[in-house]
Design an enzyme around this catalytic site. Sequence first.
Site, PDB file in Angstrom:
ATOM      1  CG  HIS A 290      -1.957  -1.129   1.125  1.00 47.37           C
ATOM      2  ND1 HIS A 290      -2.844  -1.304   0.083  1.00 47.37           N
ATOM      3  CD2 HIS A 290      -2.183  -2.153   1.977  1.00 47.37           C
ATOM      4  CE1 HIS A 290      -3.583  -2.386   0.295  1.00 47.37           C
ATOM      5  NE2 HIS A 290      -3.199  -2.921   1.435  1.00 47.37           N
ATOM      6  CG  ASN A 432       3.010  12.949  11.427  1.00 45.28           C
ATOM      7  OD1 ASN A 432       3.590  13.873  10.848  1.00 45.28           O
ATOM      8  ND2 ASN A 432       1.950  13.130  12.191  1.00 45.28           N
ATOM      9  CG  HIS A 538       0.727  14.556   3.054  1.00 41.48           C
ATOM     10  ND1 HIS A 538       1.609  15.624   3.002  1.00 41.48           N
ATOM     11  CD2 HIS A 538       0.460  14.353   4.362  1.00 41.48           C
ATOM     12  CE1 HIS A 538       1.844  16.046   4.236  1.00 41.48           C
ATOM     13  NE2 HIS A 538       1.170  15.297   5.081  1.00 41.48           N
TER      14      HIS A 538
END
Length: 538
Positions: A290, A432, A538
């Site tokens: 992923h 994070n 992100h």
Amino acid sequence: MSVAAKNIPAPDLVPVRRALLSVSDKSGIVDFARALADRGVEIVSTGGTSAALAKEGIAVRDVSELTGFPEIMDGRVKTLHPGVHGGLLGIRDDAEHAAAMETHGIAPIDLLVINLYPFEQVRFGGGDYATTVENIDIGGPAMLRAAAKNHAYVAVVTEPADYAGILDAMAENGGSLPHRLRQELAAKAFARTAAYDAAISGWFAETLEIGAPVFRAVGGKLQEVMRYGENPHQTAGFYVTGEARPGVATATQLQGKQLSYNNINDTDAAFELVSEFAPDRSAAVAIIKHANPCGVATGATLREAYEKALACDPVSAFGGIVALNRPLDAEAATEIVKIFTEVIIAPEASEEARAIVAAKKNLRLLVTGGLADPRAPGLAVKTVAGGLLVQSRDNGVVDDLDLKVVTKRAPTEKEMADLIFAFRVAKHVKSNAIVYVKDGATVGVGAGQMSRVDSARIAARKAEDAAGAAGLAEPLTKGSAVASDAFFPFADGLLSAVEAGATAVIQPGGSMRDDEVIAAADEHGIAMVMTGMRHFRH
């Protein structure tokens, strides 16, 4: 007044009597032109295309006969003329248009075959400024757009892959082409010129170092239609830009079923990460799930690196992507195929390794011919509702940074090596991000959490689980080095890493509370290094 305003319906079938052929890619053009000529179609052509057809004995009329004007300026000006554009844009069933064509001796063009100057190939092939500019096609896009606009009467072809379909349609319809096909070809032509102009404008922005041009265009060519997107209810396609960067877009798939949308996304993430590790220094393996690494390691051999990477999180590695920085060899292949793996990607693969992987018929094996350059510039594009976020690729490399020791204790040589390794990996972990490393291998990865403390704790918990699976007395985070992709806003994230057993930490720094974090490190005898560069992802 437009055609719609005049309420002139497009005919269903338009016979092809005259075709204008002007191509830079001449593959298949001779056979295509001959097939058209055999159907009685008049062939009009330009420059090199005209010469190629005439050499093969195909009757061809030079475009200058339509324009009454010779090619000039090294061929820069040859088709930008009413004799051509009138033939493409004229509305045959409009009395005024028909009268103008008759008055000025403009012959209708029913089929336009154009593929553009190879700008993308020259751009990504390293052409110099003058050569790249010279490969910006002007007349070609103008003709494509003209024919596509007037698709009610004109069919437009943009690449050799369409030749067979045109001939089949003509055979089925007595030498005519149907309206639906003309519409589809028009849509493709506008998309082609849009992608072409995107490549040109992107090159100018890159060359002139314009970080945020007023207008930003992105484009690509369909490489394959995906079975579905991220989820089965989503449609998807894989488009390539022509950039020659080694990776999933340029790789050769040696075996296995079709790559899925998620496979491509994860394989790209895996190969970009492993490309951070120079093959002349050590073998490196990254295992991705992923789009996040669940294990990264270096070793004397690929097999050793793989075994160390797998040990970080053997549960998550199931069904993952494996990327290698050296050619896949038989020893590594033997280990990799022991568990279910979706994709293996490497610069190359030995014949023995290929044979081993072949026993797993659904396992995809991709070879790239090289590694991606982590320092190379490029663009990253993300869609948001109503817009695009465009930024330069994160090409910061830890080896190039000015690392500063900010604690009383400096890291040992071994700690520093693991710190650099950890920060290199953290760049590729969703924020994070917290990454624990020991002896050149990740031993705990915390990714994508809202709190940096949570990432540190999750990474430590994964290390505990891995230790249990390996029968170790304690997790390998004891005595490890830890990296954070961004600064610690408070000391709590650092203290969580200390609690897990880390003895050294690397982070960008830049928090208002850096002094508090440094003081906490000193209090616990931790060595801390600051990089000055953040790696949010992100």
